[in-house]
Design a protein around this motif. Structure first.
Motif, PDB file in Angstrom:
ATOM      1  N   SER A  19      12.606   5.294  -7.645  1.00 23.21           N
ATOM      2  CA  SER A  19      11.646   5.087  -6.564  1.00 23.21           C
ATOM      3  C   SER A  19      10.212   5.040  -7.070  1.00 23.21           C
ATOM      4  O   SER A  19       9.276   5.059  -6.291  1.00 23.21           O
ATOM      5  N   LEU A 209       3.988  -9.763  -3.106  1.00 25.61           N
ATOM      6  CA  LEU A 209       4.373  -8.376  -3.396  1.00 25.61           C
ATOM      7  C   LEU A 209       4.839  -8.229  -4.835  1.00 25.61           C
ATOM      8  O   LEU A 209       4.482  -7.283  -5.540  1.00 25.61           O
ATOM      9  N   GLY A 270       1.023  -5.245  -1.866  1.00 28.16           N
ATOM     10  CA  GLY A 270       1.668  -4.763  -3.088  1.00 28.16           C
ATOM     11  C   GLY A 270       0.760  -3.868  -3.914  1.00 28.16           C
ATOM     12  O   GLY A 270       1.204  -2.842  -4.447  1.00 28.16           O
ATOM     13  N   VAL A 273       0.490  -0.379  -2.372  1.00 29.96           N
ATOM     14  CA  VAL A 273       1.653   0.514  -2.505  1.00 29.96           C
ATOM     15  C   VAL A 273       2.214   0.490  -3.931  1.00 29.96           C
ATOM     16  O   VAL A 273       3.370   0.831  -4.147  1.00 29.96           O
ATOM     17  N   THR A 276       4.202   3.401  -5.439  1.00 31.11           N
ATOM     18  CA  THR A 276       5.506   3.777  -4.864  1.00 31.11           C
ATOM     19  C   THR A 276       6.466   2.603  -4.746  1.00 31.11           C
ATOM     20  O   THR A 276       7.678   2.800  -4.680  1.00 31.11           O
ATOM     21  N   TYR A 277       5.928   1.379  -4.707  1.00 34.72           N
ATOM     22  CA  TYR A 277       6.809   0.218  -4.519  1.00 34.72           C
ATOM     23  C   TYR A 277       7.367  -0.256  -5.852  1.00 34.72           C
ATOM     24  O   TYR A 277       6.621  -0.589  -6.768  1.00 34.72           O
ATOM     25  N   ALA A 284      14.443  -2.429  -1.885  1.00 30.98           N
ATOM     26  CA  ALA A 284      13.619  -3.617  -2.116  1.00 30.98           C
ATOM     27  C   ALA A 284      14.487  -4.832  -2.421  1.00 30.98           C
ATOM     28  O   ALA A 284      14.202  -5.946  -1.967  1.00 30.98           O
TER      29      ALA A 284
END
Length: 347
Positions: A19, A209, A270, A273, A276-277, A284
């Motif tokens: 994550s 993103l 993107g 975050v 965290t992304y 995802a």
């Protein structure tokens, strides 16, 4: 035997299913990409619209035709190379549960999208045809009249039909029928282009993103500058040829601006975050795979049915044109398709 198992463990360890966030290198350049890609895609989408409307930009018709058919090729290649292929890859990710590998979900979702668009258009145009018949207006199911797929069919025919309708109105005074006819024409065009733009917008947000957090940023950035400019050009030529009543004249410009904003919005989100992304996580992968599959279906249907069929097979003007014009149109489309497919080598 041990070397094979060790290499398998090494490959598995390279997959990041956690994550944690994505790459944070070249942060300044990633921020700049918001404006650079935004400018390219907006210019690609807006230039055909403005050039068609202003007398100061004297763009020859052959250039417009090139842009239109080049854009058709771009849209078709985008569907297969830049949407369907990544969707298959995302839904076959090692981070997903084995159940995802039991069925080709990406292809099934793409098929669902194609038939959903088909059924919606079928119902809409049956309703529209019945409505036009009640007011005595003609409807050509092959897209040769303003009451059908005017956004994708032969534009010159649309212009002639509009002119003849205006003359008929002046002679007979049947202004109400003419208004209904043009209203249905506008609705058909807006729906057709909105479907196309929706598919492009989903794709653009997702690649924005990805660009914001991808480790291979520099290569992807350069490719996406061309990718989004070409894609904007493809959509922009569709917007430029829309024939709408005066009160709806803002729609092509609005559509071009929205097209230019989608990727920058994706990049900005993107970057917001990025800690965290992680595009490699199961969630995802599922989200991007599902949306890419649905977008692919939209663009496949639009590209093959609305663009190819209505601009070539069902276009009387094209079928009766010279071999040179036909070769020029097909060659422009193949060039757009080829260049966009080539960009799939890196993005």
């Amino acid at each position: 035997m041990s070397s094979i198992s060790e290499s398998g463990l090494d490959a598995a360890s390279d997959v990041n299913c956690g994550s944690g966030g994505g790459s944070d290198t070249y942060f300044g350049l990633r921020v700049a990409s918001i404006f650079i890609i935004g400018f390219g895609s907006t210019a690609g989408a807006l230039f055909p619209v403005l050039a068609k409307r202003t007398k100061y930009l004297q763009v020859p018709k052959c250039i417009f035709d090139f842009a239109k058919f080049f854009g058709s090729g771009v849209i078709i290649a985008t569907a297969f190379i830049h949407l369907l292929s990544p969707a298959l890859e995302a839904l076959e990710s090692e981070c997903l549960s084995p159940a995802w590998g039991d069925y080709p979900y990406a292809l099934a979702l793409c098929l669902l999208s194609i038939f959903s668009i088909f059924i919606v258009e079928l119902i809409a145009f049956r309703w529209g045809t019945a409505k036009l018949a009640k007011i005595g207006a003609h409807h050509d199911a092959h897209g040769h009249d303003v009451g059908s797929h005017a956004a994708h069919g032969p534009e010159s025919n649309v212009m002639v039909d509009d002119a003849s309708l205006e003359k008929d109105v002046e002679k007979s005074g049947s202004g109400n029928t003419h208004k209904h006819h043009l209203a249905d024409s506008a609705l058909a065009q807006i729906v057709g282009v909105a479907i196309l733009e929706f598919g492009v917008a989903l794709h653009s947000v997702l690649i924005g993103l990805t660009l914001a957090v991808d480790e291979e940023f520099k290569v992807l950035f350069v490719v996406l500058v061309f990718h989004q400019t070409f894609e904007g050009l493809g959509l922009g030529t569709r917007l430029a040829y829309m024939r709408l009543p005066q009160k709806y004249n803002f729609i092509p410009i609005l559509g071009a601006l929205v097209c230019g904003l989608t990727t920058p919005v994706g990049i900005a989100v993107g970057l917001g975050v990025r800690t965290t992304y992680n595009p490699g996580t199961a969630t995802a992968s599922i989200v991007s795979g599902v949306l890419d599959s649905l977008s692919a279906g939209i663009l496949i249907y639009t590209g093959l049915v609305e663009l190819l069929a209505h601009e070539f097979i069902f276009n009387k003007e094209m079928m009766e044109s010279s071999n040179g014009k036909l070769a020029y149109s097909v060659g422009s489309m193949l060039l757009g398709c080829g260049l966009m497919a080539l960009l799939g080598r890196w993005a």
